[in-house]
Design a protein around this motif. Structure first.
Motif, mmCIF file in Angstrom:
data_model
loop_
_atom_site.group_PDB
_atom_site.id
_atom_site.type_symbol
_atom_site.label_atom_id
_atom_site.label_comp_id
_atom_site.label_asym_id
_atom_site.label_seq_id
_atom_site.Cartn_x
_atom_site.Cartn_y
_atom_site.Cartn_z
ATOM 1 N N TYR A 59 77.935 28.033 -16.405
ATOM 2 C CA TYR A 59 78.727 26.819 -16.549
ATOM 3 C C TYR A 59 80.075 27.098 -15.903
ATOM 4 C CZ TYR A 59 75.373 25.335 -20.138
ATOM 5 O OH TYR A 59 74.232 24.978 -20.817
ATOM 6 N N LEU A 60 80.398 26.386 -14.858
ATOM 7 C CA LEU A 60 81.644 26.612 -14.122
ATOM 8 C C LEU A 60 82.586 25.430 -14.331
ATOM 9 C CD1 LEU A 60 83.249 28.376 -12.138
ATOM 10 C CD2 LEU A 60 82.060 27.177 -10.274
ATOM 11 N N PHE A 61 83.753 25.727 -14.897
ATOM 12 C CA PHE A 61 84.770 24.721 -15.187
ATOM 13 C C PHE A 61 85.949 24.898 -14.236
ATOM 14 C CE2 PHE A 61 82.350 25.383 -19.000
ATOM 15 C CZ PHE A 61 82.204 24.115 -19.543
ATOM 16 N N ASP A 62 86.583 23.783 -13.862
ATOM 17 C CA ASP A 62 87.761 23.872 -13.002
ATOM 18 C C ASP A 62 88.978 24.287 -13.822
ATOM 19 O OD1 ASP A 62 88.699 21.544 -14.324
ATOM 20 O OD2 ASP A 62 88.205 20.229 -12.642
ATOM 21 N N ARG B 93 73.879 40.760 -8.843
ATOM 22 C CA ARG B 93 74.568 39.778 -7.985
ATOM 23 C C ARG B 93 75.702 39.108 -8.752
ATOM 24 N NH1 ARG B 93 77.427 38.241 -4.540
ATOM 25 N NH2 ARG B 93 77.122 36.288 -3.454
ATOM 26 N N PHE B 94 75.474 38.799 -10.037
ATOM 27 C CA PHE B 94 76.536 38.223 -10.851
ATOM 28 C C PHE B 94 77.703 39.198 -10.962
ATOM 29 C CE2 PHE B 94 78.752 37.610 -14.858
ATOM 30 C CZ PHE B 94 79.203 36.323 -14.685
ATOM 31 N N LYS B 95 77.406 40.465 -11.139
ATOM 32 C CA LYS B 95 78.454 41.502 -11.216
ATOM 33 C C LYS B 95 79.276 41.532 -9.936
ATOM 34 C CE LYS B 95 80.243 45.668 -12.542
ATOM 35 N NZ LYS B 95 81.223 45.883 -11.531
ATOM 36 N N ASP B 96 78.614 41.403 -8.774
ATOM 37 C CA ASP B 96 79.332 41.346 -7.498
ATOM 38 C C ASP B 96 80.275 40.142 -7.444
ATOM 39 O OD1 ASP B 96 77.983 43.612 -6.629
ATOM 40 O OD2 ASP B 96 76.530 42.479 -5.409
ATOM 41 N N ILE B 97 79.784 38.998 -7.922
ATOM 42 C CA ILE B 97 80.605 37.781 -7.935
ATOM 43 C C ILE B 97 81.803 37.984 -8.859
ATOM 44 C CG2 ILE B 97 80.642 35.351 -8.651
ATOM 45 C CD1 ILE B 97 77.665 35.246 -7.695
ATOM 46 N N LEU C 165 74.511 30.242 -5.187
ATOM 47 C CA LEU C 165 75.013 28.880 -5.357
ATOM 48 C C LEU C 165 76.228 28.871 -6.284
ATOM 49 C CD1 LEU C 165 74.594 25.892 -4.712
ATOM 50 C CD2 LEU C 165 72.957 25.798 -6.596
ATOM 51 N N LEU C 166 76.215 29.728 -7.287
ATOM 52 C CA LEU C 166 77.372 29.852 -8.173
ATOM 53 C C LEU C 166 78.597 30.282 -7.387
ATOM 54 C CD1 LEU C 166 78.698 30.000 -11.011
ATOM 55 C CD2 LEU C 166 77.863 32.360 -11.138
ATOM 56 N N HIS D 248 80.123 22.671 -12.237
ATOM 57 C CA HIS D 248 78.853 23.212 -11.750
ATOM 58 C C HIS D 248 78.077 23.777 -12.927
ATOM 59 C CE1 HIS D 248 75.956 25.172 -9.128
ATOM 60 N NE2 HIS D 248 76.173 26.302 -9.766
ATOM 61 N N LEU D 249 76.748 23.551 -12.909
ATOM 62 C CA LEU D 249 75.873 24.029 -13.967
ATOM 63 C C LEU D 249 74.570 24.501 -13.350
ATOM 64 C CD1 LEU D 249 74.849 24.205 -16.924
ATOM 65 C CD2 LEU D 249 74.385 21.769 -16.795
ATOM 66 N N GLN D 250 74.147 25.705 -13.737
ATOM 67 C CA GLN D 250 72.866 26.274 -13.301
ATOM 68 C C GLN D 250 72.166 26.825 -14.521
ATOM 69 O OE1 GLN D 250 74.697 28.543 -9.616
ATOM 70 N NE2 GLN D 250 72.594 29.134 -9.905
ATOM 71 N N ARG D 251 70.836 26.597 -14.590
ATOM 72 C CA ARG D 251 70.054 27.124 -15.712
ATOM 73 C C ARG D 251 68.738 27.675 -15.208
ATOM 74 N NH1 ARG D 251 70.661 21.588 -18.708
ATOM 75 N NH2 ARG D 251 72.767 21.777 -19.496
#
Length: 146
Positions: free
Chosen positions: A117-120, A52-56, A137-138, A127-130
């Motif tokens: 970790y998503l930075f503008d 799924r990350f690869k798709d994103i 959501l990412l 945004h942060l997911q762990r």
């Protein structure tokens, strides 16, 4: 790390796959959002989320700078052949830091993988997911930033 903080400074001696060595200043020069993805080859959740990350990544790679960081959870995770096999298996094309000395992981205070970790575009954490989370959501947060 907390929301609103800047991309942390890091100096690394790690090996990079799919890229030359990147420093914090190189990443900050790019005027678009940046997503750091921390993972490990021994992490089942990481492997489960990888497609799924690869798709994103494939969908947003022109609008977002993606940087993956392989963070070892044990000595076995430092096997470069196994890391390379996983990169090949999932067809990962983004820059990948092989953080065997955990220099980048420590700068980000990574305790669990997978972590995102998503930075503008100004380098502020938005945004942060762990751990065990929904990767969708990412993507929703990426779409908000672009």
């Amino acid at each position: 790390m907390r929301l609103g903080q800047e991309i942390p400074e890091f100096v690394t001696s790690c090996e990079w796959l799919n890229s030359r060595s990147l420093l914090t200043e190189d990443i900050r020069k790019v005027s678009k959002p940046c997503c750091f993805h921390f993972w490990a080859i021994s992490c089942g959740l990481c492997k489960q989320a990888m497609p799924r990350f690869k798709d994103i990544y494939d969908k947003h790679k022109h609008n977002v700078q993606f940087i993956s960081v392989h963070t070892p959870l044990s000595e076995k995770d430092k096997n470069m052949d196994e890391i390379g096999n996983l990169v090949e298996e999932y067809h990962l094309k983004q820059p990948i830091a092989v953080d065997h000395h955990e220099e980048i992981s420590e700068a980000f205070h990574v305790k669990f993988v997978p972590a995102y970790y998503l930075f503008d575009d100004l380098g502020k954490l938005r945004h942060l997911q762990r751990g065990k989370t929904n990767v969708n959501l990412l993507e929703k947060n990426i779409q908000r930033l672009i």
